[in-house]
Motif scaffolding. Structure first.
Motif, PDB file in Angstrom:
ATOM      1  N   THR A 703       0.710  -1.312   0.027  1.00  0.00           N
ATOM      2  CA  THR A 703       0.143   0.002   0.200  1.00  0.00           C
ATOM      3  C   THR A 703       0.847   1.152  -0.089  1.00  0.00           C
ATOM      4  OG1 THR A 703      -0.073  -0.217   2.376  1.00  0.00           O
ATOM      5  CG2 THR A 703      -1.941  -1.085   1.138  1.00  0.00           C
ATOM      6  N   GLN A 704       2.007   1.235   0.316  1.00  0.00           N
ATOM      7  CA  GLN A 704       3.128   2.338   0.186  1.00  0.00           C
ATOM      8  C   GLN A 704       3.286   2.561  -1.053  1.00  0.00           C
ATOM      9  OE1 GLN A 704       4.047   3.933   3.162  1.00  0.00           O
ATOM     10  NE2 GLN A 704       2.447   2.494   4.064  1.00  0.00           N
ATOM     11  N   ILE A 705       3.192   1.835  -2.170  1.00  0.00           N
ATOM     12  CA  ILE A 705       3.359   2.212  -3.360  1.00  0.00           C
ATOM     13  C   ILE A 705       2.202   2.571  -3.946  1.00  0.00           C
ATOM     14  CG2 ILE A 705       4.283   1.275  -5.758  1.00  0.00           C
ATOM     15  CD1 ILE A 705       6.263   1.333  -3.442  1.00  0.00           C
ATOM     16  N   THR A 706       2.025   4.059  -4.424  1.00  0.00           N
ATOM     17  CA  THR A 706       0.583   4.420  -4.831  1.00  0.00           C
ATOM     18  C   THR A 706       0.696   4.610  -6.480  1.00  0.00           C
ATOM     19  OG1 THR A 706       1.370   6.853  -4.454  1.00  0.00           O
ATOM     20  CG2 THR A 706       0.260   5.738  -2.643  1.00  0.00           C
ATOM     21  N   VAL A 707      -0.231   4.838  -6.897  1.00  0.00           N
ATOM     22  CA  VAL A 707      -0.526   5.041  -8.271  1.00  0.00           C
ATOM     23  C   VAL A 707       0.225   6.502  -8.675  1.00  0.00           C
ATOM     24  CG1 VAL A 707      -2.231   5.794 -10.165  1.00  0.00           C
ATOM     25  CG2 VAL A 707      -2.804   4.006  -8.468  1.00  0.00           C
ATOM     26  N   ALA A 708       0.311   7.331  -7.573  1.00  0.00           N
ATOM     27  CA  ALA A 708       0.751   8.787  -7.832  1.00  0.00           C
ATOM     28  C   ALA A 708       2.192   8.548  -8.036  1.00  0.00           C
ATOM     29  CB  ALA A 708       0.346   9.587  -6.837  1.00  0.00           C
ATOM     30  N   SER A 709       2.903   7.842  -7.063  1.00  0.00           N
ATOM     31  CA  SER A 709       4.165   7.516  -7.313  1.00  0.00           C
ATOM     32  C   SER A 709       4.660   7.031  -8.484  1.00  0.00           C
ATOM     33  CB  SER A 709       4.889   6.688  -6.109  1.00  0.00           C
ATOM     34  OG  SER A 709       4.203   5.662  -6.130  1.00  0.00           O
ATOM     35  N   ILE A 710       3.531   6.046  -8.988  1.00  0.00           N
ATOM     36  CA  ILE A 710       4.188   5.496 -10.116  1.00  0.00           C
ATOM     37  C   ILE A 710       4.008   6.359 -11.421  1.00  0.00           C
ATOM     38  CG2 ILE A 710       3.423   3.551 -11.943  1.00  0.00           C
ATOM     39  CD1 ILE A 710       2.623   1.496  -9.252  1.00  0.00           C
ATOM     40  N   GLN A 711       2.738   7.050 -11.536  1.00  0.00           N
ATOM     41  CA  GLN A 711       2.648   8.016 -12.579  1.00  0.00           C
ATOM     42  C   GLN A 711       3.766   9.016 -12.634  1.00  0.00           C
ATOM     43  OE1 GLN A 711      -0.683   7.522 -14.226  1.00  0.00           O
ATOM     44  NE2 GLN A 711       0.900   8.751 -15.768  1.00  0.00           N
ATOM     45  N   GLY A 712       4.208   9.494 -11.203  1.00  0.00           N
ATOM     46  CA  GLY A 712       5.195  10.485 -11.519  1.00  0.00           C
ATOM     47  C   GLY A 712       6.274   9.943 -11.948  1.00  0.00           C
ATOM     48  N   LEU A 713       6.868   8.835 -11.794  1.00  0.00           N
ATOM     49  CA  LEU A 713       7.937   8.037 -12.068  1.00  0.00           C
ATOM     50  C   LEU A 713       8.000   7.784 -13.695  1.00  0.00           C
ATOM     51  CD1 LEU A 713      10.462   7.057 -11.300  1.00  0.00           C
ATOM     52  CD2 LEU A 713       9.793   4.711 -10.691  1.00  0.00           C
ATOM     53  N   ILE A 714       6.715   7.384 -14.170  1.00  0.00           N
ATOM     54  CA  ILE A 714       6.610   7.404 -15.608  1.00  0.00           C
ATOM     55  C   ILE A 714       6.762   8.614 -16.493  1.00  0.00           C
ATOM     56  CG2 ILE A 714       4.779   6.932 -17.395  1.00  0.00           C
ATOM     57  CD1 ILE A 714       3.672   4.905 -15.606  1.00  0.00           C
ATOM     58  N   GLU A 715       6.350   9.748 -15.613  1.00  0.00           N
ATOM     59  CA  GLU A 715       6.587  11.218 -16.372  1.00  0.00           C
ATOM     60  C   GLU A 715       7.950  11.551 -16.408  1.00  0.00           C
ATOM     61  OE1 GLU A 715       3.798  13.641 -14.070  1.00  0.00           O
ATOM     62  OE2 GLU A 715       1.963  12.899 -15.062  1.00  0.00           O
ATOM     63  N   LEU A 716       8.590  11.091 -15.298  1.00  0.00           N
ATOM     64  CA  LEU A 716      10.139  11.653 -15.161  1.00  0.00           C
ATOM     65  C   LEU A 716      10.779  10.832 -16.163  1.00  0.00           C
ATOM     66  CD1 LEU A 716      12.438  12.658 -13.534  1.00  0.00           C
ATOM     67  CD2 LEU A 716      12.567  10.439 -12.135  1.00  0.00           C
ATOM     68  N   VAL A 717      10.612   9.569 -16.495  1.00  0.00           N
ATOM     69  CA  VAL A 717      11.262   8.931 -17.406  1.00  0.00           C
ATOM     70  C   VAL A 717      10.803   9.358 -18.632  1.00  0.00           C
ATOM     71  CG1 VAL A 717      11.315   6.584 -18.695  1.00  0.00           C
ATOM     72  CG2 VAL A 717      11.302   6.577 -16.335  1.00  0.00           C
ATOM     73  N   THR A 718       9.602   9.751 -19.127  1.00  0.00           N
ATOM     74  CA  THR A 718       9.316  10.235 -20.286  1.00  0.00           C
ATOM     75  C   THR A 718       9.914  11.797 -20.396  1.00  0.00           C
ATOM     76  OG1 THR A 718       7.020   9.089 -20.179  1.00  0.00           O
ATOM     77  CG2 THR A 718       7.122  10.930 -21.842  1.00  0.00           C
ATOM     78  N   THR A 719       9.990  12.603 -19.493  1.00  0.00           N
ATOM     79  CA  THR A 719      10.604  13.956 -19.680  1.00  0.00           C
ATOM     80  C   THR A 719      12.156  13.714 -19.708  1.00  0.00           C
ATOM     81  OG1 THR A 719       9.157  14.666 -17.961  1.00  0.00           O
ATOM     82  CG2 THR A 719      11.236  15.831 -18.399  1.00  0.00           C
ATOM     83  N   GLU A 720      12.906  12.836 -19.056  1.00  0.00           N
ATOM     84  CA  GLU A 720      14.421  12.608 -19.176  1.00  0.00           C
ATOM     85  C   GLU A 720      14.373  12.087 -20.679  1.00  0.00           C
ATOM     86  OE1 GLU A 720      16.798  13.320 -17.450  1.00  0.00           O
ATOM     87  OE2 GLU A 720      15.794  14.013 -15.811  1.00  0.00           O
ATOM     88  N   MET A 721      13.773  11.383 -21.405  1.00  0.00           N
ATOM     89  CA  MET A 721      14.098  10.541 -22.513  1.00  0.00           C
ATOM     90  C   MET A 721      13.868  11.867 -23.735  1.00  0.00           C
ATOM     91  SD  MET A 721      12.395   6.751 -22.327  1.00  0.00           S
ATOM     92  CE  MET A 721      13.270   6.383 -24.063  1.00  0.00           C
ATOM     93  N   GLN A 722      13.063  12.677 -23.591  1.00  0.00           N
ATOM     94  CA  GLN A 722      12.731  13.610 -24.469  1.00  0.00           C
ATOM     95  C   GLN A 722      13.769  14.897 -24.153  1.00  0.00           C
ATOM     96  OE1 GLN A 722       8.606  14.753 -23.789  1.00  0.00           O
ATOM     97  NE2 GLN A 722       7.667  12.795 -24.939  1.00  0.00           N
ATOM     98  N   SER A 723      14.588  14.835 -23.172  1.00  0.00           N
ATOM     99  CA  SER A 723      15.450  15.880 -22.985  1.00  0.00           C
ATOM    100  C   SER A 723      16.650  15.997 -23.963  1.00  0.00           C
ATOM    101  CB  SER A 723      16.035  15.775 -21.395  1.00  0.00           C
ATOM    102  OG  SER A 723      17.146  16.896 -21.418  1.00  0.00           O
TER     103      SER A 723
END
Length: 762
Positions: A703-723
């Motif tokens: 339960t400590q792993i939330t949808v928000a944390s996963i969503q934020g990590l996906i966005e971080l990966v996408t942003t970094e790849m587009q950098s």
């Protein structure tokens, strides 16, 4: 012979021929006038010249041949006379009135030939009568020529199958018996020659005997011409009788041969042929036993070696090797014979110093023969002289022989089940277990050395006994031997011993689940683990810390299966000490740390305090790795230490999240360092790997792993790849695409899983 003078002998021969010719003249005159009485009188006087003892065999032969020619003429007369006035039976009785026995027997053989041809009496009866009456001549020279004459005049009149003189159903046996009896008696006379006369004339007598051997051997030729002899008759009757006469005679002559004669080849060839014949059918084996072939061959070899003091070692060993081959074929059940041969070989090579290459090759052949015959090293271990022979091999050849022994065990899957036998075996192959020659290892090819030690390792893995107590003794015996092998061998021999002992631990533990453990039993898991701990410690002298660490962790896991928490903790402690003090290479540290984390994750026997201590140390090691990517991966691997699916109570979602967040910070730091060093942020692979860990624990219900944390990590990966500063990485692109597809597949499942993943936007 009365005199050795050649001139005297010529004079006696001349006188004998003159007397023979004179009486032959009167005999012919009597024959021409059909005066049988005078013909027999003068023929007897003519044959009396053969009673001389003054001639050598060569000169006697000349005299005999002249008499033989006259006897052939007399035989023709007897044949014609029997068809006219005088019956053959009357002639047969009449010639027996000759005054001297030697002329009488020659005349009997001559008339007997005609008697058989007349068919007035069975051939077997006449032949038996003649061969028995010839016993009346016991003088060796005169007796040999008389029996040779009997063989000559009867050879075409034997009651053989298909012969005109064939008798009843035992007719072939009658023919064989006649030839064998004549052969036996001739052989006795021939052997007797060597014992007559003064010792100073021994050499001369041996020469004369050699001149007469063809007379004896002609019987074997006659025997070979008998058509009715089949395999069964040859095996059961002919061969034993021939061997009984010839083997001892032949072997008795061997020690008297000149040193220049290659007696090794002669005897080896003889034994090889006898071995091949014995191997052709087990039914012939009793015949070799009957004539005591082994004792005669063994005695002959001993006498030859003693007589030829300068015989090279390899020659003597070759003889014993051939004898051993013969023995294994004829007496496979007589281990005492085999051991006796090995003992004789030891006596021969003792004190000879370093052996030549030919000799060592022969010794290897000698030692290999029992293994090939019995297909069982257990049998060879019963031979007390077997290891004594191996002692005389040089280091290199000893290793070759040890390899032969191990390969035999592997090939035949030999079960060596007692500690005593294992001890004897390892003493036998000690050339592979330890250095016999301190300087030899440096010269050995590294690949050959590894192959040798791998063979020993496979052998250790094969050792087994159903009784745990005996199996523990086997392990202790092997341990005692391999610990003498030195630092170069221990990395090859210690691991198979450890794994074999761990199999014993699990076997004992499974038995203890069903049976109450006796307090006095020595084969307990605790006792075995003590031995294992001491054994692994020996690897510190090598050193091979990575191998020792792996073995400590294997033992810890086995102790975990036995619910021995203190033992398991001790093994982990030793592994941690090795990691801290001995493993300094960064790659080796990463590998060792993954082994520690993986093993610790599977442990269930630890209490909260011990588990926390070990887990804390593991996470601490992870953060101290040299390279940031290694740190990151090791830290997120540690998250599994706080969430174990198959164990209640170890599901600490908060600490899992802490590990993942810490790994994320390290990944960010790695990106920043790449920016500073290379001007680009590098690959986003670490972020994608961490994302997958988030998804794993999210799916498992943390339960400590939330949808928000996963969503934020996906966005971080996408942003970094587009950098603009990001480095293109096809592997990372493929990994991310696969991750997205997985999320989508979970959504498509529907139900609780689909609902859970539905909130994640991709």
């Amino acid at each position: 012979m009365i005199s050795d003078g050649v001139e005297d002998e010529e004079k006696w021969l001349t006188a004998g021929i003159a007397g023979l010719q004179q009486n032959a003249f009167y005999m012919h005159r009597a024959l021409d006038s059909n005066n049988i009485k005078d013909a027999l009188k003068y023929s007897a006087q003519m044959l009396s010249e053969l009673r001389t003892s003054r001639l050598s065999p060569h000169k006697y032969y000349e005299l005999y041949m002249r008499a033989f020619d006259e006897l052939r003429k007399l035989e023709i007369f007897f044949k014609e006379e029997s068809n006219r006035s005088c019956s053959i039976i009357e002639l047969y009785e009449l010639v027996q009135h000759a005054g001297n026995i030697l002329p009488r027997l020659y005349l009997l053989c001559t008339v007997g030939s005609v008697y058989i041809r007349s068919k007035e009496a069975p051939a077997k009866d006449i032949l038996k009568d003649l061969v028995e009456m010839c016993r009346g001549i016991q003088h060796p020279l005169r007796g040999l020529f008389l029996r040779s004459y009997l063989s000559q005049v009867s050879r075409d009149k034997l009651p053989d199958i298909g012969s005109e003189y064939e008798g009843d159903e035992n007719t072939v046996m009658d023919a064989v018996e006649f030839v064998l009896q004549n052969f036996t008696e001739m052989n006795k006379l021939w052997v007797r020659m060597q014992h007559q006369g003064p010792a100073r004339e021994k050499e001369k007598r041996e020469k004369e005997r050699n001149e007469l051997r063809d007379l004896v051997g002609k019987n074997l030729h006659v025997l070979s011409q008998i058509e009715g002899i089949d395999l069964e008759l040859y095996r059961d009757v002919v061969l034993p009788r021939v061997l009984e006469q010839t083997l001892e005679t032949l072997l008795g002559a061997c020690p008297q041969l000149q040193p220049s004669v290659d007696i090794k080849t002669v005897l080896s060839g003889l034994m090889e042929r006898l071995s091949n014949y014995a191997a052709s059918s087990t039914e012939v084996l009793p015949e070799f036993v009957q004539v005591e072939a082994f004792a005669k061959l063994n005695n002959a070899i001993g006498q030859v070696i003693e007589a030829q003091a300068d015989m090279p070692v390899f020659g003597a060993v070759a003889l014993y090797s051939s004898l051993l081959t013969f023995t294994l074929h004829v007496h496979p059940d007589r281990l005492d014979y085999v051991d006796q041969i090995l003992g004789a070989c030891v006596s021969k090579i003792a004190g000879k110093g370093k052996l030549e290459a030919k000799a060592t090759k022969q010794i290897v052949a000698l030692l290999s023969a029992p293994l090939e015959k019995y297909n069982d090293i257990d049998t060879a271990l019963k031979l007390s002289n077997y290891p004594l022979v191996m002692e005389y091999l040089d280091d290199r050849t000893n290793k070759v022989m040890s390899n032969v022994i191990i390969q035999s065990i592997m090939k035949n899957k030999t079960h060596i089940s007692t500690a005593d036998k294992v001890g004897a075996l390892f003493e036998l192959i000690k050339g592979l277990i330890k250095d016999l020659d301190a300087n030899n290892d440096d010269e050995m090819d590294e690949d050959d050395f590894k192959e040798e030690q791998n063979s020993v390792a496979r052998l250790i893995q094969m050792l087994y006994n159903n009784d745990p107590e005996e199996m523990l003794k086997i392990i202790c015996t092997v341990r005692k031997h391999i610990l003498t092998g030195g630092p170069k061998r221990l990395p090859f021999t210690v691991p198979p011993l450890i794994y074999n002992a761990l199999k014993l631990v699990r076997r004992v533990q499974s038995q203890d689940d069903n049976v109450t453990e006796e307090e006095t039993a020595s084969a307990t898991p605790k006792k075995i683990f003590q031995i294992l701990n001491q054994t692994i410690e020996t690897l510190s002298t090598v050193p091979v810390p990575d191998l020792a660490l792996r073995l400590y962790l294997e033992c810890a896991e086995a102790a975990n299966d036995c619910d021995l928490e203190p033992v398991a903790y001790e093994f982990f402690t030793q592994a941690y000490i090795l990691y801290e003090e001995e493993i300094s290479d960064s790659k080796a540290q990463v590998t060792a740390l993954y082994l520690i984390i993986g093993t610790l994750q599977r442990m269930h026997t630890f209490g909260v305090e011990n588990r926390d201590t070990l887990t804390h140390k593991a996470t601490g090691y992870s953060a101290k790795l040299l390279k940031k990517p290694d740190q990151c991966r090791a830290v997120y691997a540690c998250s599994h230490l706080f969430w174990v699916e198959d164990q209640d109570g170890v599901k600490d979602g908060e600490r899992v999240l802490l590990c993942l967040k810490r790994a994320l910070r390290i990944a960010n730091a790695a990106q920043q360092m790449a920016n500073v060093a290379k001007g680009s942020s590098g690959s986003v692979m670490l972020f994608i790997e961490i994302l997958n860990k988030y998804l794993y624990f999210f799916e498992k219900g943390n339960t400590q792993i939330t949808v928000a944390s996963i969503q934020g990590l996906i966005e971080l990966v996408t942003t970094e790849m587009q950098s603009d500063t990001s480095t293109s990485d096809p592997a990372a692109d493929a990994f991310l695409a696969s991750t997205i597809r997985y999320i989508q597949s979970q959504k498509d499942k529907g139900g609780a899983t689909g609902e859970k993943f539905e909130a994640i936007k991709v």
